[in-house]
Design an enzyme around this catalytic site. Structure first.
Site, PDB file in Angstrom:
ATOM      1  N   HIS A 125       0.856  -1.182   0.000  1.00 61.67           N
ATOM      2  CA  HIS A 125       0.000   0.000   0.000  1.00 61.67           C
ATOM      3  C   HIS A 125       0.894   1.234   0.000  1.00 61.67           C
ATOM      4  O   HIS A 125       2.117   1.128   0.152  1.00 61.67           O
ATOM      5  CB  HIS A 125      -0.929   0.010   1.217  1.00 61.67           C
ATOM      6  CG  HIS A 125      -0.192   0.005   2.524  1.00 61.67           C
ATOM      7  ND1 HIS A 125       0.172  -1.143   3.166  1.00 61.67           N
ATOM      8  CD2 HIS A 125       0.278   1.012   3.291  1.00 61.67           C
ATOM      9  CE1 HIS A 125       0.831  -0.853   4.274  1.00 61.67           C
ATOM     10  NE2 HIS A 125       0.900   0.447   4.370  1.00 61.67           N
ATOM     11  N   SER A 141       2.232   5.052   1.230  1.00 59.06           N
ATOM     12  CA  SER A 141       2.438   5.860   2.428  1.00 59.06           C
ATOM     13  C   SER A 141       3.679   6.714   2.177  1.00 59.06           C
ATOM     14  O   SER A 141       3.920   7.147   1.053  1.00 59.06           O
ATOM     15  CB  SER A 141       2.602   4.943   3.650  1.00 59.06           C
ATOM     16  OG  SER A 141       2.794   5.716   4.815  1.00 59.06           O
ATOM     17  N   HIS A 153      16.313 -11.331  28.826  1.00 53.83           N
ATOM     18  CA  HIS A 153      15.519 -10.697  27.781  1.00 53.83           C
ATOM     19  C   HIS A 153      16.443  -9.885  26.889  1.00 53.83           C
ATOM     20  O   HIS A 153      17.604  -9.621  27.247  1.00 53.83           O
ATOM     21  CB  HIS A 153      14.429  -9.799  28.368  1.00 53.83           C
ATOM     22  CG  HIS A 153      14.964  -8.669  29.208  1.00 53.83           C
ATOM     23  ND1 HIS A 153      15.348  -8.833  30.515  1.00 53.83           N
ATOM     24  CD2 HIS A 153      15.195  -7.369  28.907  1.00 53.83           C
ATOM     25  CE1 HIS A 153      15.795  -7.689  31.006  1.00 53.83           C
ATOM     26  NE2 HIS A 153      15.701  -6.787  30.040  1.00 53.83           N
ATOM     27  N   SER A 180      17.732  -6.604  24.623  1.00 53.99           N
ATOM     28  CA  SER A 180      17.748  -5.146  24.616  1.00 53.99           C
ATOM     29  C   SER A 180      19.088  -4.716  24.025  1.00 53.99           C
ATOM     30  O   SER A 180      19.683  -5.447  23.219  1.00 53.99           O
ATOM     31  CB  SER A 180      17.541  -4.604  26.031  1.00 53.99           C
ATOM     32  OG  SER A 180      17.454  -3.199  25.996  1.00 53.99           O
TER      33      SER A 180
END
Length: 878
Positions: free
Chosen positions: A451, A453, A552, A554
Site C-alpha cells: 500500500h 504511504s 531478555h 535489549s
C-alpha cells in the site's frame, strides 16, 4: 426574449442585494483594518492576493469610481463564497466595459500537504458575453465540469486557459472563436475532442497534456496556423494522418502515451524543430526518424520483438503494459487495471503489475525535505534519500507494487545495511530491500509495497533474525562473525537464559585485560541512559570474546576504559557518536546585498564551498567551529535593525529555522530589509545563530548566553550584515515586497515613454517559465542563458531578474529598447505583458506631453487646469 430576462433576474437580484449590503458596510470593512495598498494601479485591478477581493470590487462598483471605466486587466481569486462570486462577476460587464484581460484563478490556497486547492468556480454569468474587448481569459485551478456557455460568444478572445479543472469534453461551439491563438486545457479529464476544433484557423498553441485522450479527430489537421501542439501524458495509441498537413508546426510533444506507430510524414514538416516521442510503445519507426536530430525516442522498445509466442486464431491480443516517463514536475499520473511502469522526473521508478489496481485510479506523489517529523532515525541510522509520499494513503493493491528509490551510498558500509523504511499503521517498519546499481554512482533500493504511504532509504546497523525451534539454535551476525547468540533447547517453551557472545575491543585480549576496566552497559528503550550491569552478570572471558547470559533482549555495550568511573563517560561518548564539528557562514550577493545566504557546513567542506561562492557573494569570515548533533535544530535571528523581508514557511517572527543533517547542504537564501533610513547612512546589523527550536522571544543581545562558551550554550555565533547606503532619490522607489537594492535604471526616454526599474520588476514577476523564449527574442545568446540557469539553478525569480536587468543595463541610453522588449514579448506569445508595457509607455508619453503644455514649452492650447493638476510628469508605474 422573456426567457432570457427570467434567467438573468436571480443574478441581477443577487447582485443588487450584494451591492446594497456593500454600500451599507463596505466603508467599515475596508477602512477599519490597517492601511491597505491601493487597489487601482493604472489600468490594472489585482484583487487575487487580497482577502475579501469580491467585497473590495463590489465596494468600488458601489462608489461608481470613474477609474473603473479605464480598467483593462482584472485578477480575482475564486476562493470565495460561490454566491458572492457570482454576484460580483455579474457586475463586471456593466462596470468594466473596457476589460481586456480577466483572470479568475484558484490555487492561492493549499491543503495540509501543500497541494494547491481548486477554486469554487463552476459556471460564469451569461452577461460576461457582453465583454466585447475581452482578449485574455484564465479560468485555471477551478471546478469547471462543462465549458460555460458565454465563452463561445466572446468573439474577440485571443487566449483561453482552462488547466486544472474537471472538464470531460469540449463543446462544438468552441470552434466559433475566430481570433483564438492560445488554448490550454491541461490536467483535465478529456476523453474526446470536438470536430469543430479544426475551425480555429488562427490557433497557434494548443496544450492538451495530462488528459485521458485515446483518439484524435482528423479535423485537427485543419489547424493551419498551429505552431505548438502538446499531447503528452494521454492514452493515444495512434495518430491521424492529417497531422502531416500542419505545415506551420514547430513543436510536437507526444511523450508518455501508448503509441505503436506514427505517420511517416511528420518528420518532413518544413518548420518542425522538435518531435518528442519518448515513453511510448514504438517498436519500429521509419529510418529518417532515427537520423533526425530533433526526434527523441528514448524509452521505446525499438527493435524488440513482441513478447510471448503467437496466439492461436481468435485469441484476443493483449496490449503490452504501458510505460510512462514523466519529464516534468507533475504531481499525479493515471493507473489502470492493465498495469504500467512509471519513471518519475526525479528518477524514482514504480511498477504496477497487471491487476494490481481493481479500477482506474490517479496516483499522486510528492518529494518532501527531510523534516524531523518525517524522518524516524535511530541512534545509529543515516538518511540516504528524500522522503517520497505516495497517495492515496493506505490504499491496498491486489498485488504488490515494485518501488525503486534512488539513494546516496553510505560512506561507512562495514556492519551496516541499506533498507527502505515506510509508515504502516502509525508505526515505521523496514521493508525487505534489494540493492541495484545501473551505472557508476547510481544506486537504487528496490522493494515491494502492499500500500502507499511515506518511503525513505536509511542506512542502519546490520540486523539478523532467525526462527527459534524448540530444540534451540545459534544466531550469528552477518556484519561481525564474532557476535553470536545461543538459544538453548526449550527456550521457546518457558523463560530461559540466553547465551550471548561479544567480541572484546580491538587490541585487548582475555589474557592481558584488567577486569576492573571492563564494563558491560545496558540500555532499555525508550530511556536514553546506559546502566552499568557488570556486577549483575557473570562474564566469561576467552582469548577474543566475553560471554554472558541474559533473560531478555535489549541493548548491550561492552566498554573497556582506562578510567574507573565509567557511567557519565559512557553516556557522553554515546551522545557524541553523532556529533559534528561545523562552521556557520553568512554571505551577501554582490549584485544584491539584500539577498543573504545562510549555511551550516562541516569543517572539512568550508574552504571548497567558499571558493565556489565568493565569485557571486561576499561577507565575513566563517564563524568559529561549533558542535552540532545529527538532526539538531537551530535558528538564525537577524538583529540590530535587520529583518526578514518576506513571509516564509520556515520563518517565525523574522527568525529562520534550520535542522542540521550532515549529508545535506543546510543552506537557505533570504531577502532582508530594514526600517532604518538607508539614505542617511548604511545599516550595520548582524545575524546570530542559536541552538534549539525557535523561542517566542529572543533577547537583542543575549549577553548571558554568549558568555557561556560550552558545547551546550544557547548562542553559537554572530556574523555582521551590512546594507549599503542608498544613493539618490531612486532608492525609495523600489517595488513593494521585493526587497531589492538595484541601481537606478530607466529604459527609453520621456518623450517616447520609458520603463523604470519598478516596471521591469513587475514584468519579471510575471514572466515565469517563458523567460528563456523572451531572452532569445531579445538577442541574448544561448550560452548566456545556460550560464544564468547554472548560476541561479534553484532560483527561478533570480534567473528572470538577472536576465532582464543585465539586458536592460546594456540597452540603457539606446533608442528603441522599449519597442524591442515589446516585440520580444509578442513573439514569445506573452501579448498580455506586451499590452501592459505599451499601456505604461503610452501613459508616460501622455504625462510628458501634459507637462510640456503646462510649462508652456510647446505651442498649442493648454489643457484645462483640472486636467493639468491631476497629471504628473513622473514616469508611469505598473
Amino acid at each position: 426574449m422573456a426567457a432570457v430576462v427570467t434567467e438573468l433576474e436571480p443574478e441581477a437580484a443577487a447582485a443588487a442585494a450584494a451591492e446594497d449590503a456593500t454600500r451599507d458596510g463596505a466603508e467599515e470593512a475596508v477602512d477599519t483594518g490597517p492601511r491597505a495598498p491601493p487597489l487601482l494601479a493604472g489600468n490594472r485591478l489585482s484583487l487575487d492576493l487580497y482577502p475579501g477581493g469580491c467585497h473590495r470590487l463590489l465596494h468600488l462598483c458601489a462608489q461608481q469610481s470613474p477609474q473603473l471605466l479605464q480598467v483593462e486587466f482584472l485578477r480575482l481569486s475564486t476562493h470565495e463564497d460561490p454566491g458572492l462570486l457570482g454576484a460580483t462577476l455579474a457586475q463586471v460587464p456593466g462596470r468594466l466595459p473596457c476589460l481586456r484581460s480577466l483572470v479568475l484563478k484558484g490555487g492561492q490556497r493549499r491543503d495540509a500537504l501543500g497541494a494547491c486547492l481548486r477554486g469554487c468556480l463552476t459556471l460564469l454569468p451569461a452577461g460576461l458575453s457582453g465583454l466585447a474587448r475581452l482578449a485574455h481569459l484564465d479560468l485555471s485551478f477551478n471546478s469547471l465540469e462543462t465549458l460555460p456557455a458565454c465563452i463561445p460568444q466572446l468573439r474577440g478572445l485571443d487566449a483561453l486557459l482552462l488547466s486544472h479543472n474537471c472538464l470531460t469534453e469540449l463543446p462544438e461551439a468552441l470552434g466559433a472563436l475566430p481570433a483564438l491563438t492560445f488554448l490550454a486545457v491541461t490536467h483535465n479529464r478529456l476523453q474526446t475532442l470536438p470536430t469543430a476544433l479544426g475551425a480555429l484557423s488562427t490557433l497557434r498553441r494548443l496544450d492538451l497534456s495530462e488528459n485521458l485522450l485515446e483518439t484524435l479527430p482528423p479535423e485537427i489537421g485543419d489547424l493551419s496556423s498551429l505552431a505548438e501542439l502538446n499531447l503528452a501524458s494521454n492514452r493515444l495509441q495512434s495518430l491521424p494522418a492529417s497531422l502531416e498537413g500542419l505545415l506551420s508546426l514547430r513543436l510536437l510533444f507526444l511523450y508518455s502515451n501508448l503509441l505503436t506507430s506514427v505517420p511517416a510524414g511528420l518528420v518532413h514538416l518544413p518548420l518542425l524543430a522538435r518531435l518528442d516521442l519518448r515513453g511510448n510503445q514504438l517498436r519500429d519507426v521509419p529510418p529518417e526518424f532515427l537520423d533526425t536530430p530533433f526526434v527523441r525516442l528514448q524509452g521505446n522498445p525499438l527493435g524488440e520483438a513482441l513478447p510471448g509466442p503467437l496466439s492461436p486464431p481468435g485469441t484476443p491480443v493483449v496490449p503490452e503494459m504501458p510505460r510512462l516517463f514523466l519529464t516534468t514536475d507533475l504531481d499525479s499520473f493515471p493507473v489502470t487495471p492493465q498495469g504500467c511502469s512509471v519513471t518519475l522526473a526525479c528518477g524514482i521508478r514504480l511498477h504496477f503489475p497487471e491487476g494490481a489496481a481493481a479500477s482506474p485510479i490517479t496516483i499522486r506523489y510528492r518529494l518532501w525535505p527531510p523534516e524531523p517529523r518525517l524522518v524516524p532515525l535511530g541512534p545509529h541510522d543515516a538518511l540516504l534519500s528524500h522522503v517520497l509520499e505516495l497517495q492515496p494513503h493506505g490504499m491496498a493493491f491486489q498485488q504488490d507494487v515494485g518501488l525503486w528509490l534512488l539513494f546516496v551510498p553510505p560512506r561507512a558500509q562495514r556492519c551496516r545495511e541499506v533498507v527502505v523504511r515506510t509508515l504502516s499503521e502509525e508505526s515505521w517498519t523496514d521493508l525487505e530491500t534489494h540493492l541495484e546499481e545501473e551505472a557508476p554512482k547510481r544506486f537504487w533500493a528496490r522493494c515491494q509495497v502492499p500500500h502507499f504511504s511515506w518511503f525513505l532509504v536509511v542506512s542502519r546497523p546490520v540486523s539478523n533474525s532467525c526462527l527459534v525451534p524448540p530444540e534451540g539454535t545459534l544466531l550469528r551476525s552477518s556484519g561481525h562473525p564474532g557476535v553470536r547468540v545461543t538459544f538453548p533447547q526449550g527456550a521457546t517453551e518457558e523463560p530461559r537464559r540466553v547465551r550471548m557472545q561479544l567480541p572484546l575491543p580491538p587490541g585487548v585480549t582475555g589474557l592481558s585485560l584488567d577486569r576492573s576496566r571492563l564494563h558491560l552497559l545496558y540500555q532499555a528503550p525508550p530511556a536514553a541512559t546506559w546502566d552499568d550491569i557488570t556486577a549483575q552478570v557473570a562474564l566469561e572471558l576467552t582469548h577474543l570474546y566475553a560471554r554472558f547470559q541474559v533473560t531478555h533482549f535489549s541493548w548491550y555495550w561492552l566498554w573497556y576504559t582506562t578510567k574507573n568511573c565509567v557511567g557519565g563517560l559512557a553516556r557522553k561518548a554515546w551522545a557524541r557518536l553523532r556529533l559534528h564539528r561545523v562552521n556557520l557562514i553568512a554571505l551577501q550577493r554582490r549584485r544584491d546585498p539584500e539577498q543573504v545566504l545562510l549555511q551550516c557546513l562541516p569543517r572539512n567542506k568550508v574552504d571548497a564551498t567558499l571558493k565556489r561562492l565568493l565569485e557571486r557573494y561576499r561577507g565575513p569570515e566563517p564563524s568559529d567551529t561549533v558542535e552540532l548533533f545529527e538532526g539538531e535544530k537551530f535558528f538564525a535571528a537577524f538583529e540590530r535593525g535587520i529583518d526578514v523581508d518576506a513571509d516564509r514557511p520556515d520563518c517565525v517572527e523574522g527568525r529562520i529555522c534550520f535542522v542540521f543533517y550532515s549529508h545535506l547542504k543546510n543552506v537557505k537564501e533570504v531577502y532582508v530589509t530594514t526600517a532604518l533610513d538607508r539614505q542617511a547612512q548604511a545599516v550595520r546589523g548582524q545575524v546570530s545563530f542559536y541552538r534549539g527550536t525557535v523561542p517566542t522571544e529572543v533577547p537583542e543581545e543575549a549577553e548571558a548566553a554568549r558568555q557561556k562558551k560550552g558545547s551546550d550554550a544557547l548562542w553559537m555565533a554572530t556574523l555582521p550584515i551590512k546594507l549599503p547606503r542608498l544613493r539618490g532619490s531612486e532608492g525609495t522607489g523600489q517595488w513593494p515586497g521585493t526587497g531589492l537594492s538595484l541601481a537606478p535604471l530607466n529604459l527609453g526616454d520621456a518623450e517616447s515613454g520609458f520603463l523604470t526599474q519598478s516596471n521591469l520588476l513587475s514584468v519579471a514577476g510575471r514572466l515565469g517559465l517563458d523567460w528563456p523564449a523572451v531572452a532569445l527574442h531579445l538577442g541574448l545568446p544561448y550560452r548566456e542563458l545556460q550560464r544564468i540557469r547554472l548560476e541561479f539553478r534553484d532560483d527561478l525569480d533570480g534567473q528572470i531578474r538577472h536576465m532582464l536587468f543585465s539586458w536592460a543595463e546594456r540597452q540603457a541610453g539606446r533608442p528603441g529598447a522599449t519597442q524591442l522588449l515589446v516585440q520580444a514579448l509578442e513573439q514569445s506569445d506573452r501579448k498580455d505583458l506586451a499590452e501592459e508595457v505599451q499601456a505604461v509607455l503610452e501613459l508616460g508619453r501622455q504625462k510628458y506631453q501634459a507637462g510640456i503644455l503646462r510649462t508652456g514649452l510647446a505651442p498649442g492650447d493648454p489643457a484645462p487646469p483640472s486636467l493639468l493638476a491631476s497629471e504628473s510628469p513622473e514616469p508611469a508605474q505598473a
